[in-house]
Design a protein around this motif. Structure first.
Motif, mmCIF file in Angstrom:
data_model
loop_
_atom_site.group_PDB
_atom_site.id
_atom_site.type_symbol
_atom_site.label_atom_id
_atom_site.label_comp_id
_atom_site.label_asym_id
_atom_site.label_seq_id
_atom_site.Cartn_x
_atom_site.Cartn_y
_atom_site.Cartn_z
ATOM 1 N N LEU A 1 -50.198 13.348 75.550
ATOM 2 C CA LEU A 1 -51.020 13.009 76.722
ATOM 3 C C LEU A 1 -50.230 13.309 77.992
ATOM 4 O O LEU A 1 -50.758 13.867 78.956
ATOM 5 C CB LEU A 1 -51.419 11.525 76.662
ATOM 6 N N MET A 2 -48.955 12.990 77.980
ATOM 7 C CA MET A 2 -48.119 13.253 79.158
ATOM 8 C C MET A 2 -47.994 14.767 79.406
ATOM 9 O O MET A 2 -48.062 15.228 80.556
ATOM 10 C CB MET A 2 -46.738 12.618 78.956
ATOM 11 N N ALA A 3 -47.852 15.523 78.341
ATOM 12 C CA ALA A 3 -47.789 16.991 78.489
ATOM 13 C C ALA A 3 -49.102 17.482 79.101
ATOM 14 O O ALA A 3 -49.110 18.337 79.996
ATOM 15 C CB ALA A 3 -47.543 17.642 77.135
ATOM 16 N N SER A 4 -50.213 16.937 78.645
ATOM 17 C CA SER A 4 -51.514 17.356 79.175
ATOM 18 C C SER A 4 -51.622 17.047 80.662
ATOM 19 O O SER A 4 -52.129 17.855 81.446
ATOM 20 C CB SER A 4 -52.648 16.658 78.425
ATOM 21 N N ASP A 5 -51.151 15.858 81.057
ATOM 22 C CA ASP A 5 -51.163 15.484 82.482
ATOM 23 C C ASP A 5 -50.493 16.574 83.316
ATOM 24 O O ASP A 5 -50.982 16.977 84.368
ATOM 25 C CB ASP A 5 -50.342 14.201 82.730
ATOM 26 N N ILE A 6 -49.364 17.019 82.813
ATOM 27 C CA ILE A 6 -48.537 17.962 83.575
ATOM 28 C C ILE A 6 -49.159 19.359 83.563
ATOM 29 O O ILE A 6 -49.269 20.031 84.586
ATOM 30 C CB ILE A 6 -47.115 18.011 82.966
ATOM 31 N N ASP B 1 -35.119 8.496 81.903
ATOM 32 C CA ASP B 1 -35.715 8.123 80.611
ATOM 33 C C ASP B 1 -36.868 9.043 80.176
ATOM 34 O O ASP B 1 -37.265 9.030 79.020
ATOM 35 C CB ASP B 1 -36.177 6.654 80.632
ATOM 36 N N GLN B 2 -37.392 9.845 81.102
ATOM 37 C CA GLN B 2 -38.519 10.718 80.761
ATOM 38 C C GLN B 2 -38.099 12.143 80.412
ATOM 39 O O GLN B 2 -38.935 13.012 80.151
ATOM 40 C CB GLN B 2 -39.527 10.750 81.912
ATOM 41 N N LYS B 3 -36.790 12.384 80.437
ATOM 42 C CA LYS B 3 -36.289 13.751 80.249
ATOM 43 C C LYS B 3 -36.744 14.346 78.906
ATOM 44 O O LYS B 3 -37.175 15.504 78.830
ATOM 45 C CB LYS B 3 -34.758 13.705 80.299
ATOM 46 N N ASP C 1 -48.640 9.435 70.115
ATOM 47 C CA ASP C 1 -49.244 10.585 70.797
ATOM 48 C C ASP C 1 -48.982 10.591 72.313
ATOM 49 O O ASP C 1 -49.312 11.556 73.007
ATOM 50 C CB ASP C 1 -50.753 10.548 70.537
ATOM 51 N N TYR C 2 -48.398 9.531 72.796
ATOM 52 C CA TYR C 2 -48.119 9.349 74.229
ATOM 53 C C TYR C 2 -47.545 10.610 74.888
ATOM 54 O O TYR C 2 -48.010 11.038 75.950
ATOM 55 C CB TYR C 2 -47.170 8.153 74.302
ATOM 56 N N PRO C 3 -46.549 11.280 74.274
ATOM 57 C CA PRO C 3 -45.965 12.450 74.949
ATOM 58 C C PRO C 3 -46.921 13.641 75.040
ATOM 59 O O PRO C 3 -46.767 14.473 75.920
ATOM 60 C CB PRO C 3 -44.763 12.809 74.078
ATOM 61 N N VAL D 1 -47.047 6.979 87.227
ATOM 62 C CA VAL D 1 -46.437 5.733 86.767
ATOM 63 C C VAL D 1 -47.538 4.932 86.078
ATOM 64 O O VAL D 1 -48.704 5.010 86.464
ATOM 65 C CB VAL D 1 -45.853 4.924 87.959
ATOM 66 N N GLN D 2 -47.163 4.171 85.054
ATOM 67 C CA GLN D 2 -48.165 3.367 84.353
ATOM 68 C C GLN D 2 -48.455 2.070 85.107
ATOM 69 O O GLN D 2 -47.526 1.445 85.616
ATOM 70 C CB GLN D 2 -47.640 2.985 82.977
ATOM 71 N N PRO D 3 -49.723 1.667 85.131
ATOM 72 C CA PRO D 3 -50.063 0.408 85.815
ATOM 73 C C PRO D 3 -49.816 -0.786 84.910
ATOM 74 O O PRO D 3 -50.732 -1.538 84.585
ATOM 75 C CB PRO D 3 -51.554 0.581 86.121
HETATM 76 N N1 TRP Z 1 -44.521 8.434 80.894
HETATM 77 C C1 TRP Z 1 -44.249 8.213 82.278
HETATM 78 C C2 TRP Z 1 -43.446 6.942 82.443
HETATM 79 O O1 TRP Z 1 -43.580 5.999 81.731
HETATM 80 C C3 TRP Z 1 -45.503 8.143 83.105
HETATM 81 C C4 TRP Z 1 -46.232 9.428 83.032
HETATM 82 C C5 TRP Z 1 -47.379 9.699 82.340
HETATM 83 C C6 TRP Z 1 -45.833 10.649 83.646
HETATM 84 N N2 TRP Z 1 -47.733 10.981 82.499
HETATM 85 C C7 TRP Z 1 -46.823 11.619 83.281
HETATM 86 C C8 TRP Z 1 -44.771 11.025 84.457
HETATM 87 C C9 TRP Z 1 -46.738 12.950 83.710
HETATM 88 C C10 TRP Z 1 -44.703 12.366 84.876
HETATM 89 C C11 TRP Z 1 -45.667 13.307 84.502
HETATM 90 O O2 TRP Z 1 -42.690 6.875 83.326
#
Ligand code: TRP
Ligand code: AMP
Length: 337
Positions: free
Chosen positions: A132-137, A150-152, A128-130, A11-13
């Protein structure tokens, strides 16, 4: 015996956590945690994709970590860490940027919505946000990603990136990146605004009355529910498309009380709003009280919180580095060791 399924989410802070974040995401992390190996992080790199205030970024990050613990994340099952503490997230983002077609990103609904709000001031990071999110996962080779509805689309993009990467750089029977599955619960996946039952509850809604925050006082909760939008019909029912507020408030009551849908439907079918609102108010205050008490306790011991995040960083980094090394090798980078 295979390894436990790996679950990852964040979750974003940015701003206060509200009931949508809790019921759509965090509560689901907590519920299943003992059956999986969980990596839950604070997405502070995503938080700067819209203009941000440096003075509050660190405070919000710590406060969110404390809330994760207060909501019931258990360190025996879950690793909690801060995204910016693990540099592999940025590094993998660059590598994946170079194989992600621009038009995939331009099609993202959240980008389009947020870009409109930013007007002239749209940074490349927002587009580019998605990635970075793909990289997180993908760094954690996650099996499941529990998020709200909303994240689907971002999860679908992540899967497209995996397929493209493996197709271009991996041997057929030896994929480098794992295809993750979204975990979107039907109940709670989309909690709506208290002032408009057709809009989702959101941190960025200018009206505080539109959302209940996890740290709201009993007085604030009482006031918000008293003022929330309803309709003039007596007898409360789920799933009537003409009554979005009614469906949302009943769903909140169901999720916060722990009762089943059938129980709530039976209990509320003859009620008027004057009877239901105090019931929802009491239920909400009671459900949030233990989280709020635990949050205060954790925030009073900064040393403890820092040590949780330091341990989390170490565990996360170990795994992230392994994936990054495999990705770089597949792309043709040779390591001097
Ligand atoms: N984008 C997500 C949101 O706003 C937060 C998020 C960032 C996230 N990286 C992620 C969620 C990786 C799941 C997996 O809710
Ligand atoms: P964010 O606040 O954008 O960082 O979102 C954090 C998590 O909460 C994500 O998994 C979202 O999908 C989820 N979420 C945000 N708003 C809602 C909502 N109104 N209803 C359900 N889930 C939500």
């Amino acid at each position: 015996m295979g390894r436990k399924q790996r679950v990852l989410s964040g979750v974003q802070p940015t701003g206060n956590l509200h009931l949508g974040n809790y019921l759509g995401a965090i509560r689901n992390w907590v519920e299943g945690q003992s059956e999986s190996e969980n990596y839950l992080f604070i997405a502070d790199l995503h938080a700067i994709t819209v203009p941000h205030d440096p003075a509050t970024l660190a405070t919000n990050t710590y406060s969110l970590a404390a809330l994760y613990l207060a909501c019931g994340l258990d360190l025996n099952y879950s690793t909690i860490f801060v995204q910016s503490h693990v540099s592999a997230h940025c590094e993998l983002t660059w590598l994946l940027n170079c194989i992600t077609p621009l038009n995939w990103l331009e099609d993202m609904i959240q980008f389009k919505e947020k870009a409109v709000k930013q007007g002239e001031n749209v940074g490349v990071g927002l587009l580019d946000y998605p990635v970075l999110m793909a990289s997180d996962i993908l760094l954690y080779q996650a099996d499941k990603v529990p998020v709200g509805e909303d994240q689907k689309q971002h999860l679908e993009l992540t899967r497209d990136i995996v397929n493209r990467f493996n197709h271009q750089f991996a041997k057929k029977d030896k994929p480098v990146l794992k295809l993750p599955d979204p975990l979107i619960r039907k109940e709670g996946a989309r909690i709506m605004s208290l002032t408009d039952g057709t809009k989702k509850m959101s941190k960025s809604d200018p009206s505080e009355l539109s959302r209940i925050n996890l740290l709201d006082s009993a007085d604030e909760i009482t006031k918000k529910i008293k003022r929330c939008k309803t309709d003039p019909i007596r007898g409360l029912t789920f799933d009537n498309p003409e009554r979005p507020e009614c469906n949302n408030l009943l769903s909140l009551y169901m999720l916060l009380s722990g009762k089943t849908k059938a129980e709530v439907a039976a209990e509320c079918q003859d009620m008027g709003w004057g009877q239901f609102k105090p019931l929802l108010t009491e239920t909400t205050i009671t459900a949030l009280k233990p989280i709020q008490d635990k949050y205060q306790q954790i925030m009073a011991d900064k040393g403890y919180l820092s040590s949780v995040l330091r341990d989390g960083r170490e565990k996360a980094e170990n795994i992230a580095k392994q994936t990054l090394t495999q990705v770089k090798a597949a792309m043709g980078y040779s390591m001097p060791f």
